[in-house]
Design a protein around this motif. Structure first.
Motif, PDB file in Angstrom:
ATOM      1  N   THR A  33       0.797  -1.236   0.000  1.00  0.00           N
ATOM      2  CA  THR A  33       0.000   0.000   0.000  1.00  0.00           C
ATOM      3  C   THR A  33       0.823   1.277   0.000  1.00  0.00           C
ATOM      4  OG1 THR A  33      -0.102   0.071   2.427  1.00  0.00           O
ATOM      5  CG2 THR A  33      -1.805  -1.195   1.289  1.00  0.00           C
ATOM      6  N   GLN A  34       2.121   1.211   0.285  1.00  0.00           N
ATOM      7  CA  GLN A  34       2.961   2.403   0.438  1.00  0.00           C
ATOM      8  C   GLN A  34       2.342   3.394   1.430  1.00  0.00           C
ATOM      9  OE1 GLN A  34       2.086   1.578  -3.111  1.00  0.00           O
ATOM     10  NE2 GLN A  34       3.666   0.055  -2.700  1.00  0.00           N
ATOM     11  N   GLY A  35       1.687   2.880   2.442  1.00  0.00           N
ATOM     12  CA  GLY A  35       1.092   3.714   3.475  1.00  0.00           C
ATOM     13  C   GLY A  35      -0.286   4.234   3.151  1.00  0.00           C
ATOM     14  N   GLY A  36      -0.781   4.031   1.949  1.00  0.00           N
ATOM     15  CA  GLY A  36      -2.071   4.571   1.529  1.00  0.00           C
ATOM     16  C   GLY A  36      -3.208   3.579   1.730  1.00  0.00           C
ATOM     17  N   PRO A  37      -4.404   3.996   1.298  1.00  0.00           N
ATOM     18  CA  PRO A  37      -4.714   5.331   0.765  1.00  0.00           C
ATOM     19  C   PRO A  37      -4.648   6.407   1.842  1.00  0.00           C
ATOM     20  CG  PRO A  37      -6.714   4.040   1.004  1.00  0.00           C
ATOM     21  CD  PRO A  37      -5.583   3.109   1.312  1.00  0.00           C
ATOM     22  N   GLY A  38      -4.131   7.562   1.497  1.00  0.00           N
ATOM     23  CA  GLY A  38      -3.864   8.593   2.502  1.00  0.00           C
ATOM     24  C   GLY A  38      -2.786   8.112   3.442  1.00  0.00           C
ATOM     25  N   ILE A  39      -3.089   8.102   4.725  1.00  0.00           N
ATOM     26  CA  ILE A  39      -2.175   7.527   5.722  1.00  0.00           C
ATOM     27  C   ILE A  39      -2.881   6.420   6.497  1.00  0.00           C
ATOM     28  CG2 ILE A  39      -0.816   9.636   5.957  1.00  0.00           C
ATOM     29  CD1 ILE A  39      -2.341  10.176   8.582  1.00  0.00           C
ATOM     30  N   SER A  40      -3.879   5.807   5.871  1.00  0.00           N
ATOM     31  CA  SER A  40      -4.696   4.803   6.573  1.00  0.00           C
ATOM     32  C   SER A  40      -3.904   3.561   6.937  1.00  0.00           C
ATOM     33  CB  SER A  40      -5.905   4.420   5.719  1.00  0.00           C
ATOM     34  OG  SER A  40      -5.489   3.871   4.483  1.00  0.00           O
ATOM     35  N   THR A  41      -2.810   3.267   6.225  1.00  0.00           N
ATOM     36  CA  THR A  41      -1.970   2.115   6.571  1.00  0.00           C
ATOM     37  C   THR A  41      -0.529   2.544   6.870  1.00  0.00           C
ATOM     38  OG1 THR A  41      -1.483   1.695   4.227  1.00  0.00           O
ATOM     39  CG2 THR A  41      -3.358   0.523   5.201  1.00  0.00           C
ATOM     40  N   THR A  42      -0.337   3.828   7.149  1.00  0.00           N
ATOM     41  CA  THR A  42       0.996   4.322   7.482  1.00  0.00           C
ATOM     42  C   THR A  42       1.266   4.063   8.951  1.00  0.00           C
ATOM     43  OG1 THR A  42       0.854   6.058   5.796  1.00  0.00           O
ATOM     44  CG2 THR A  42       2.542   6.312   7.478  1.00  0.00           C
ATOM     45  N   VAL A  43       1.955   2.980   9.246  1.00  0.00           N
ATOM     46  CA  VAL A  43       2.321   2.664  10.624  1.00  0.00           C
ATOM     47  C   VAL A  43       3.596   3.416  10.975  1.00  0.00           C
ATOM     48  CG1 VAL A  43       1.186   0.412  10.611  1.00  0.00           C
ATOM     49  CG2 VAL A  43       3.563   0.606   9.857  1.00  0.00           C
ATOM     50  N   LEU A  44       3.979   3.365  12.243  1.00  0.00           N
ATOM     51  CA  LEU A  44       5.073   4.197  12.731  1.00  0.00           C
ATOM     52  C   LEU A  44       6.395   3.871  12.048  1.00  0.00           C
ATOM     53  CD1 LEU A  44       5.867   6.422  14.658  1.00  0.00           C
ATOM     54  CD2 LEU A  44       6.181   4.716  16.457  1.00  0.00           C
ATOM     55  N   VAL A  45       6.656   2.600  11.806  1.00  0.00           N
ATOM     56  CA  VAL A  45       7.922   2.229  11.164  1.00  0.00           C
ATOM     57  C   VAL A  45       7.994   2.781   9.744  1.00  0.00           C
ATOM     58  CG1 VAL A  45       9.297   0.286  10.340  1.00  0.00           C
ATOM     59  CG2 VAL A  45       8.223   0.165  12.568  1.00  0.00           C
ATOM     60  N   TYR A  46       6.901   2.691   9.007  1.00  0.00           N
ATOM     61  CA  TYR A  46       6.904   3.208   7.641  1.00  0.00           C
ATOM     62  C   TYR A  46       6.972   4.728   7.631  1.00  0.00           C
ATOM     63  CZ  TYR A  46       5.879   3.546   2.681  1.00  0.00           C
ATOM     64  OH  TYR A  46       5.960   3.813   1.342  1.00  0.00           O
ATOM     65  N   TYR A  47       6.333   5.388   8.588  1.00  0.00           N
ATOM     66  CA  TYR A  47       6.421   6.843   8.688  1.00  0.00           C
ATOM     67  C   TYR A  47       7.844   7.272   9.025  1.00  0.00           C
ATOM     68  CZ  TYR A  47       4.905  11.581   9.868  1.00  0.00           C
ATOM     69  OH  TYR A  47       4.735  12.950   9.911  1.00  0.00           O
ATOM     70  N   LEU A  48       8.506   6.508   9.872  1.00  0.00           N
ATOM     71  CA  LEU A  48       9.916   6.764  10.186  1.00  0.00           C
ATOM     72  C   LEU A  48      10.767   6.694   8.914  1.00  0.00           C
ATOM     73  CD1 LEU A  48      11.767   4.960  13.103  1.00  0.00           C
ATOM     74  CD2 LEU A  48      12.836   5.162  10.881  1.00  0.00           C
ATOM     75  N   TYR A  49      10.525   5.662   8.121  1.00  0.00           N
ATOM     76  CA  TYR A  49      11.267   5.503   6.864  1.00  0.00           C
ATOM     77  C   TYR A  49      11.008   6.680   5.926  1.00  0.00           C
ATOM     78  CZ  TYR A  49      11.764   3.984   2.008  1.00  0.00           C
ATOM     79  OH  TYR A  49      12.044   3.932   0.675  1.00  0.00           O
ATOM     80  N   GLN A  50       9.764   7.123   5.819  1.00  0.00           N
ATOM     81  CA  GLN A  50       9.442   8.245   4.944  1.00  0.00           C
ATOM     82  C   GLN A  50      10.170   9.508   5.384  1.00  0.00           C
ATOM     83  OE1 GLN A  50       5.118   8.263   5.208  1.00  0.00           O
ATOM     84  NE2 GLN A  50       4.969   7.551   3.086  1.00  0.00           N
ATOM     85  N   GLN A  51      10.115   9.816   6.674  1.00  0.00           N
ATOM     86  CA  GLN A  51      10.731  11.040   7.158  1.00  0.00           C
ATOM     87  C   GLN A  51      12.248  11.032   7.006  1.00  0.00           C
ATOM     88  OE1 GLN A  51       9.086  13.814   8.284  1.00  0.00           O
ATOM     89  NE2 GLN A  51       7.212  12.756   7.685  1.00  0.00           N
ATOM     90  N   ALA A  52      12.867   9.891   7.283  1.00  0.00           N
ATOM     91  CA  ALA A  52      14.332   9.836   7.256  1.00  0.00           C
ATOM     92  C   ALA A  52      14.891   9.667   5.851  1.00  0.00           C
ATOM     93  CB  ALA A  52      14.816   8.701   8.161  1.00  0.00           C
TER      94      ALA A  52
END
Length: 318
Positions: free
Chosen positions: A260-279
């Motif tokens: 899902t790449q965290g989508g749709p929106g951020i509905s499947t964006t878990v903390l580990v994936y959000y960490l990866y996106q930010q860094a």
């Protein structure tokens, strides 16, 4: 009473070590034994220091800095990353998605694993084939497993094809919020439920059959037997599997990235994936390090809470 000759006597043992009977080893021998023990544990200690403690210390160090790789700057920012964390408008949604994913995964994984173990804990022809079948996804490549499920969950994939044969119009599983989260959870459950099944199966086979026979003679029903005998006897394994599953649910990355790449929106964006996106996508390495610290604290708190509560619901630890 007959004496049993163990083959080892003080005199014989002393003779082997070159010492007279009753004579103690000199301090040099004891130091040599201690040094041997230290040498045996040294590789493990060095591994923990190099791959656990040192990276953990560096994460805390990076969390109070901002590292711009392109400009080649490394600046101390103090609490700016913490302020950014509390002001982040997406953080609430990320924590919500993380909680939904973890709770759903843990409940489904533990309950299904225990159910499969109970069903397969019997002697019958061909039972080994079923045990192997349910465990086989554990040894399959994670990325390959996820890619195959990604094709199956497409709007024109195999899952919707089967539903269409039954006259049901299936949704676009990976592009709608509720079904996307459910799909990711189910894929992860099917991947790792075999491991919990094996652990529960080993625990069930260690429960004495005499307890079941005594309960049946007293007229206890299967549900009462399971609640009063089986669960208390396998409670140490329940604790182990719950800790492994909860920690694993907070570290899931590949399934989100592939499906899902965290989508749709951020509905499947878990903390580990959000960490990866930010860094690694936005280049905010300091903020990403702080998110890693938050994840570490969450995992530590949950593990400690489970370990403390084990005194109330874990029996027969020894």
């Amino acid at each position: 009473m007959a004496l049993v000759d163990t083959g080892v006597t003080p005199g014989r043992d002393a003779a082997r070590s070159g010492l007279a009977p009753g004579q103690r080893r000199p301090p040099s021998y004891r130091r040599r034994d201690q040094l041997t023990g230290y040498l045996f544990v040294a590789p493990q200690v060095l591994g923990i220091v190099a791959f656990v403690l040192l990276p953990l210390a560096l994460i805390f160090y990076y969390s109070v800095h901002e590292w711009n790789v392109l400009a080649n700057t490394f600046t101390f920012v103090g609490t700016e990353n913490v302020e950014r964390l509390f002001a982040d408008p997406q953080m609430g949604g990320v924590l919500k998605s993380t909680g939904i994913f973890s709770v759903g995964l843990v409940l489904m994984n533990l309950s299904l694993g225990l159910l499969l173990a109970v069903m397969l804990n019997r002697k019958m022809r061909g039972i080994t084939v079923f045990r192997t079948l349910f465990f086989s996804p554990v040894v399959v490549s994670l990325v390959a497993w996820t890619i195959v499920w990604g094709f199956l969950l497409q709007s024109d994939g195999g899952i919707n094809g089967l539903l269409q044969l039954a006259g049901i119009e299936g949704p676009n599983w990976l592009r709608e919020g509720p079904t996307a989260m459910l799909s990711v959870i189910v894929v992860q459950v099917f991947k790792n439920v075999g491991l919990n099944m094996i652990l529960f199966l080993a625990a069930l086979q260690g429960v004495p059959h005499e307890l079941y026979e005594a309960a049946r003679m007293d007229g206890a029903r299967p549900a009462r037997i399971f609640r009063s005998i089986t669960l208390p006897m396998i409670s140490p394994t329940v604790l182990l599997t719950s800790i492994i599953t909860i920690v694993g649910s907070l570290q899931v990355f590949a399934q989100i990235a592939v499906l899902t790449q965290g989508g749709p929106g951020i509905s499947t964006t878990v903390l580990v994936y959000y960490l990866y996106q930010q860094a690694f996508q936005f280049g905010r390495f300091g903020y990403g390090a702080l998110l890693a610290v938050v994840l570490f604290i969450i995992v530590l708190i949950l593990t400690v809470v489970q370990w403390v509560l084990r005194r109330k619901w874990v029996f027969h630890e020894n």
